[in-house]
Design a protein around this motif. Structure first.
Motif, short mmCIF file in Angstrom:
data_model
loop_
_atom_site.label_atom_id
_atom_site.label_comp_id
_atom_site.label_asym_id
_atom_site.label_seq_id
_atom_site.Cartn_x
_atom_site.Cartn_y
_atom_site.Cartn_z
N VAL A 157 0.83 -1.21 0.00
CA VAL A 157 0.00 0.00 0.00
C VAL A 157 0.86 1.26 0.00
N ALA A 158 1.91 1.22 0.81
CA ALA A 158 2.77 2.40 0.93
C ALA A 158 3.47 2.75 -0.37
N ALA A 159 3.52 1.77 -1.29
CA ALA A 159 4.22 1.98 -2.56
C ALA A 159 3.33 2.64 -3.61
N ILE A 160 2.02 2.75 -3.34
CA ILE A 160 1.10 3.27 -4.34
C ILE A 160 1.51 4.64 -4.88
N PRO A 161 1.83 5.62 -4.02
CA PRO A 161 2.23 6.94 -4.57
C PRO A 161 3.43 6.86 -5.50
N ASP A 162 4.42 6.05 -5.14
CA ASP A 162 5.61 5.92 -5.99
C ASP A 162 5.27 5.20 -7.29
N LEU A 163 4.38 4.21 -7.23
CA LEU A 163 3.97 3.49 -8.44
C LEU A 163 3.21 4.42 -9.38
N ILE A 164 2.37 5.29 -8.82
CA ILE A 164 1.64 6.24 -9.65
C ILE A 164 2.61 7.19 -10.35
N LYS A 165 3.62 7.66 -9.62
CA LYS A 165 4.64 8.53 -10.23
C LYS A 165 5.38 7.79 -11.32
N MET A 166 5.71 6.53 -11.06
CA MET A 166 6.41 5.70 -12.05
C MET A 166 5.55 5.50 -13.29
N PHE A 167 4.25 5.31 -13.06
CA PHE A 167 3.31 5.10 -14.16
C PHE A 167 3.26 6.32 -15.08
N TYR A 168 3.29 7.51 -14.50
CA TYR A 168 3.17 8.74 -15.27
C TYR A 168 4.51 9.26 -15.81
N ASN A 169 5.60 8.68 -15.37
CA ASN A 169 6.92 9.14 -15.82
C ASN A 169 7.21 8.58 -17.20
N GLN A 170 7.14 9.42 -18.22
CA GLN A 170 7.33 8.97 -19.59
C GLN A 170 8.74 8.46 -19.87
N LYS A 171 9.69 8.78 -18.99
CA LYS A 171 11.05 8.26 -19.16
C LYS A 171 11.08 6.75 -18.97
N ASN A 172 10.06 6.24 -18.25
CA ASN A 172 9.97 4.79 -18.01
C ASN A 172 9.25 4.07 -19.13
N ALA A 228 2.36 -8.66 -27.18
CA ALA A 228 2.29 -9.48 -25.97
C ALA A 228 2.91 -8.74 -24.79
N SER A 229 2.38 -9.00 -23.59
CA SER A 229 2.86 -8.28 -22.41
C SER A 229 4.32 -8.55 -22.13
N ASP A 230 4.85 -9.73 -22.53
CA ASP A 230 6.24 -10.02 -22.23
C ASP A 230 7.19 -9.17 -23.05
N CYS A 231 6.65 -8.40 -24.00
CA CYS A 231 7.49 -7.47 -24.77
C CYS A 231 7.78 -6.21 -23.96
N TYR A 232 7.13 -6.06 -22.80
CA TYR A 232 7.26 -4.84 -22.01
C TYR A 232 7.92 -5.09 -20.65
N THR A 233 8.73 -6.13 -20.56
CA THR A 233 9.34 -6.48 -19.28
C THR A 233 10.26 -5.39 -18.77
N ASP A 234 10.81 -4.56 -19.67
CA ASP A 234 11.71 -3.49 -19.27
C ASP A 234 11.02 -2.13 -19.25
N ASN A 235 9.71 -2.14 -19.41
CA ASN A 235 8.96 -0.89 -19.46
C ASN A 235 8.43 -0.56 -18.07
N GLY A 236 8.99 0.47 -17.44
CA GLY A 236 8.59 0.83 -16.09
C GLY A 236 7.16 1.26 -15.98
N CYS A 237 6.65 1.94 -17.00
CA CYS A 237 5.26 2.38 -17.01
C CYS A 237 4.33 1.18 -16.99
N TYR A 238 4.62 0.19 -17.82
CA TYR A 238 3.81 -1.02 -17.87
C TYR A 238 3.86 -1.78 -16.55
N GLN A 239 5.06 -1.94 -16.02
CA GLN A 239 5.22 -2.68 -14.77
C GLN A 239 4.47 -1.99 -13.62
N ALA A 240 4.52 -0.67 -13.59
CA ALA A 240 3.78 0.08 -12.56
C ALA A 240 2.28 -0.12 -12.72
N ALA A 241 1.80 -0.14 -13.97
CA ALA A 241 0.38 -0.33 -14.23
C ALA A 241 -0.08 -1.70 -13.75
#
Length: 211
Positions: free
Chosen positions: A8-23, A35-48
């Motif tokens: 739960v405590a990670a939610i704010p950081d995950l939201i920031k990670m989700f919106y950070n286009q650098k990820n 396929a989702s496995d094409c995004y294993t290095d995508n921080g935005c996807y992983q945060a989502a």
């Protein structure tokens, strides 16, 4: 996301990670969806994905869903809209407050965004009933995808719409009984697919609708 309540405590950081286009590292563009496995290095996807999993615990969807619906209206990036829909699909029925936003995504110019929005509505189920008219329009769309241009295509939007209508349930039956009368055999077949997904519930309801 697998830590559930402990995350739960990670939610704010995950939201920031989700919106950070650098990820946001773009996936392959050779097909209309990848396929989702094409995004294993995508921080935005992983945060989502993590947000979708966390949101399933207790009442955490009240925090997660608003963060995921914002991109549907305000963000220009297609990838972030797609990932938001994927996250809402993971949330399932708890993503019901996002239905109006997902309906708006059904007319997005990008096939991937529309596809994942349809999929998310299917995961929500019965409470996605307000989307029925738009899903019927997609099911009955005469446009067919170019398989040579999109070799990785597995499901057409109309097939996905049929599946989602089936998951929404019997509230979609009146509209599907109308598409069964379509002169287009493809539309009729997809209508049958949707009704078949409803199973016994459809068998009980159809006689009342046609009498």
């Amino acid at each position: 996301g697998n830590l559930g309540e402990l995350a739960v405590a990670a939610i704010p950081d995950l939201i920031k990670m989700f919106y950070n286009q650098k990820n946001n590292i773009n996936g392959p563009t050779s097909g209309p969806w990848a396929a989702s496995d094409c995004y294993t290095d995508n921080g935005c996807y992983q945060a989502a994905v993590a947000l979708g999993k966390i949101g399933r615990f207790q009442e955490l969807e009240k925090i997660v869903v608003p963060a995921l619906t914002k991109p549907m209206l305000e963000e220009e990036g297609l990838e972030i809209r797609k990932f938001a829909a994927i996250s809402l699909q993971i949330l399932g029925q708890k993503a019901a407050p996002a239905v109006p936003f997902l309906i708006k995504a059904l007319v997005n110019h990008d096939e991937q965004v529309r596809f994942y929005a349809i999929d998310a509505l299917g995961a929500i189920g019965q409470e996605a009933a307000p989307a029925i008219p738009d899903l019927i329009n997609i099911l009955a769309d005469q446009k067919r995808y170019d398989y040579e241009r999109y070799p990785l295509l597995v499901f057409s939007l109309s097939t996905c719409a049929a599946t989602t209508l089936g998951k929404i349930g019997t509230s979609a039956l009146p509209a599907l009984l109308q598409t069964l009368k379509s002169p287009d055999a493809y539309v009729r077949a997809k209508s049958v697919e949707a009704i078949d997904i409803m199973g016994a519930a459809a068998e009980k309801t159809i006689p009342d609708l046609i009498t």
